[in-house]
Design a protein around this motif. Structure first.
Motif, mmCIF file in Angstrom:
data_model
loop_
_atom_site.group_PDB
_atom_site.id
_atom_site.type_symbol
_atom_site.label_atom_id
_atom_site.label_comp_id
_atom_site.label_asym_id
_atom_site.label_seq_id
_atom_site.Cartn_x
_atom_site.Cartn_y
_atom_site.Cartn_z
ATOM 1 N N SER A 18 0.801 -1.229 0.000
ATOM 2 C CA SER A 18 0.000 0.000 0.000
ATOM 3 C C SER A 18 0.830 1.274 0.000
ATOM 4 C CB SER A 18 -0.927 0.039 1.214
ATOM 5 O OG SER A 18 -1.609 -1.163 1.321
ATOM 6 N N ASP A 19 1.718 1.394 0.983
ATOM 7 C CA ASP A 19 2.437 2.666 1.147
ATOM 8 C C ASP A 19 3.296 2.995 -0.076
ATOM 9 O OD1 ASP A 19 1.260 2.864 3.567
ATOM 10 O OD2 ASP A 19 3.057 2.425 4.754
ATOM 11 N N ILE A 28 4.409 10.650 -9.110
ATOM 12 C CA ILE A 28 4.190 10.965 -10.531
ATOM 13 C C ILE A 28 3.134 12.064 -10.696
ATOM 14 C CG2 ILE A 28 4.983 8.718 -11.354
ATOM 15 C CD1 ILE A 28 2.049 7.957 -11.850
ATOM 16 N N GLY A 29 2.845 12.740 -9.599
ATOM 17 C CA GLY A 29 2.043 13.958 -9.692
ATOM 18 C C GLY A 29 0.547 13.765 -9.529
ATOM 19 N N ILE A 30 0.126 12.605 -9.048
ATOM 20 C CA ILE A 30 -1.314 12.388 -8.854
ATOM 21 C C ILE A 30 -1.684 12.766 -7.421
ATOM 22 C CG2 ILE A 30 -3.156 10.654 -8.854
ATOM 23 C CD1 ILE A 30 -1.441 9.124 -10.927
ATOM 24 N N LYS A 31 -2.539 13.760 -7.290
ATOM 25 C CA LYS A 31 -2.956 14.187 -5.951
ATOM 26 C C LYS A 31 -4.132 13.315 -5.524
ATOM 27 C CE LYS A 31 -1.190 18.805 -5.728
ATOM 28 N NZ LYS A 31 -0.939 19.376 -7.083
ATOM 29 N N LEU A 32 -4.054 12.790 -4.312
ATOM 30 C CA LEU A 32 -5.071 11.835 -3.858
ATOM 31 C C LEU A 32 -5.703 12.279 -2.560
ATOM 32 C CD1 LEU A 32 -2.949 8.638 -4.494
ATOM 33 C CD2 LEU A 32 -5.019 9.282 -5.748
ATOM 34 N N ASN A 33 -6.966 11.978 -2.459
ATOM 35 C CA ASN A 33 -7.676 12.280 -1.224
ATOM 36 C C ASN A 33 -8.134 10.934 -0.649
ATOM 37 O OD1 ASN A 33 -9.165 13.399 0.766
ATOM 38 N ND2 ASN A 33 -10.813 14.181 -0.569
ATOM 39 N N ILE A 34 -7.263 10.332 0.171
ATOM 40 C CA ILE A 34 -7.563 8.990 0.677
ATOM 41 C C ILE A 34 -8.164 9.069 2.073
ATOM 42 C CG2 ILE A 34 -6.546 6.768 1.368
ATOM 43 C CD1 ILE A 34 -4.537 7.132 -0.872
ATOM 44 N N ARG A 35 -9.364 8.535 2.212
ATOM 45 C CA ARG A 35 -9.970 8.441 3.561
ATOM 46 C C ARG A 35 -9.934 6.973 3.946
ATOM 47 N NH1 ARG A 35 -14.619 11.742 2.480
ATOM 48 N NH2 ARG A 35 -13.875 13.831 1.929
ATOM 49 N N ASP A 36 -9.440 6.734 5.135
ATOM 50 C CA ASP A 36 -9.112 5.381 5.541
ATOM 51 C C ASP A 36 -10.195 4.328 5.336
ATOM 52 O OD1 ASP A 36 -6.746 4.315 6.114
ATOM 53 O OD2 ASP A 36 -7.135 4.079 8.264
ATOM 54 N N ARG A 37 -11.445 4.693 5.633
ATOM 55 C CA ARG A 37 -12.472 3.662 5.611
ATOM 56 C C ARG A 37 -13.052 3.440 4.215
ATOM 57 N NH1 ARG A 37 -16.811 5.311 8.054
ATOM 58 N NH2 ARG A 37 -16.036 7.457 8.033
ATOM 59 N N LEU A 38 -12.781 4.359 3.293
ATOM 60 C CA LEU A 38 -13.468 4.296 1.997
ATOM 61 C C LEU A 38 -12.790 3.408 0.964
ATOM 62 C CD1 LEU A 38 -14.744 7.942 1.470
ATOM 63 C CD2 LEU A 38 -15.903 5.976 2.488
ATOM 64 N N LEU A 51 -9.278 2.205 -6.453
ATOM 65 C CA LEU A 51 -10.134 1.226 -5.807
ATOM 66 C C LEU A 51 -9.243 0.496 -4.802
ATOM 67 C CD1 LEU A 51 -13.061 0.294 -6.156
ATOM 68 C CD2 LEU A 51 -12.190 -1.591 -7.535
ATOM 69 N N ARG A 52 -9.567 0.611 -3.514
ATOM 70 C CA ARG A 52 -8.697 0.067 -2.466
ATOM 71 C C ARG A 52 -9.263 -1.262 -1.977
ATOM 72 N NH1 ARG A 52 -9.179 3.662 1.777
ATOM 73 N NH2 ARG A 52 -7.127 3.141 2.580
ATOM 74 N N VAL A 53 -8.552 -2.350 -2.315
ATOM 75 C CA VAL A 53 -9.085 -3.698 -2.056
ATOM 76 C C VAL A 53 -7.999 -4.623 -1.495
ATOM 77 C CG1 VAL A 53 -10.834 -3.582 -3.877
ATOM 78 C CG2 VAL A 53 -8.522 -4.321 -4.450
#
Ligand code: ATP
Ligand code: MG
Length: 300
Positions: A18-19, A28-38, A51-53
């Motif tokens: 993951s990390d 590579i310039g992709i800004k992400l808004n990751i919320r832990d539970r989603l 898609l986090r699986v």
């Protein structure tokens, strides 16, 4: 249903991949808004959704075209490919890049007290593993008549629990094996993380164009991590000797130094690190101000 015009990338939600996968996407310039539970994370600057699986699901999601790309360990990818082929299901994908993380090996290990003389010693025995298809392919190639016993967890305790005679599991340092009284005997598969893409011909031109823009950036990040920017002051008289000590420095930049006729500044991008031993040799030639600096990005 999420927006189908956005590129969908599957990554492991939490675990060993993951990390590093997220760090690479950010690099590579992709800004992400990751919320832990989603399950889904949206990029705020590119047409990309993550898609986090669980990692087990990633090869199938790509092969079924549910997502466009995925970051996955080769061990898991190869196992799922063999499993799907055995079941007569489509197993198409394309490996875009082999990455510089997630390194491990799938190894056969036996209890230290077992009398082991090569893989043939496993004939007629049971071997516990999470990778039965990879293991059975190995047995077949080696002509060994052993049985793979599928366990999804706690593989390393199987021999002590009397469930199997030996194990076949992922190893990076070997500490877990040792702690369980097991000895690593054969490496059956070497793995790294890879970036894969669906290969069913269903990708839109826009998505393919986005992928074609991102992949060279990945190359740039990997290349930059392996490279260093080296600067030093060198006596003009020893320029050739100095050049020959610098790794990959066929054409360094050589600049005059203000106020000095016999010393120059050398700048070079090196494809590898500069060892302390080389720095000592440079110093012995009369070089000074030797700097080795990390490079963040590279292109062309
Ligand atoms: P998930 O909950 O996503 O199914 P997992 O327990 O199957 O997680 P991890 O232990 O996080 O998976 O490992 C994911 C991948 O990391 C492995 O399939 C392998 O490719 C890689 N890996 C690297 N080093 C190791 C290691 N020492 N042990 C196991 N996996 C490793
Ligand atoms: Mg898993």
């Amino acid at each position: 249903m999420s927006d189908n015009s956005r590129l969908r990338i599957a990554i492991q939600k939490s675990g060993r991949l993951s990390d590093d996968s997220i760090a690479l996407l950010k690099a590579i310039g992709i800004k992400l808004n990751i919320r832990d539970r989603l399950l889904i994370a949206h990029s705020t600057n590119e047409n990309i959704d993550l898609l986090r699986v669980r990692d087990d699901d990633i090869p199938g999601l790509v092969m079924d075209g549910v997502v466009d790309m995925g970051f996955i360990g080769e061990n898991e990818l190869e196992e799922k490919m063999l499993e799907r082929q055995a079941a007569g299901k489509a197993a198409d994908f394309e490996v875009l890049r082999r990455l510089d993380y997630g390194g491990c090996r799938l190894s056969l290990a036996v209890p230290t007290e077992m009398d082991y003389n090569g893989a043939a010693s496993l004939g007629g025995k049971k071997v516990a593993t999470t990778y039965p298809y990879l293991l059975e392919r190995y047995f077949k190639e080696q002509g060994i008549n052993a049985k793979a016993v599928m366990l999804t967890g706690s593989v390393e305790v199987a021999p002590r629990a009397g469930v199997a005679d030996a194990i076949c599991d992922l190893v990076s340092t070997g500490a877990t094996l040792e702690a369980n009284g097991l000895q690593e005997e054969e490496v059956i598969f070497r793995s790294k993380a890879v970036l894969i893409q669906r290969a069913d011909g269903e990708l839109s031109a826009e998505k393919q164009a986005l992928i074609n823009r991102l992949v060279p950036r990945i190359d740039g990040v990997i290349q930059a991590k392996e490279s260093k920017y080296i600067m030093l002051h060198a006596p003009k008289a020893y320029l050739e000797q100095v050049k020959s000590l610098l790794p990959g420095a066929e054409n360094p930049t050589v600049l005059p130094l203000a106020g000095s006729d016999d010393t120059v500044a050398i700048h070079v991008v090196s494809p590898e690190n500069l060892f302390w031993e080389t720095m000592e040799k440079l110093k012995a030639l009369g070089c000074s101000s030797i700097l080795v600096m990390p490079i963040e990005k590279m292109m062309g």
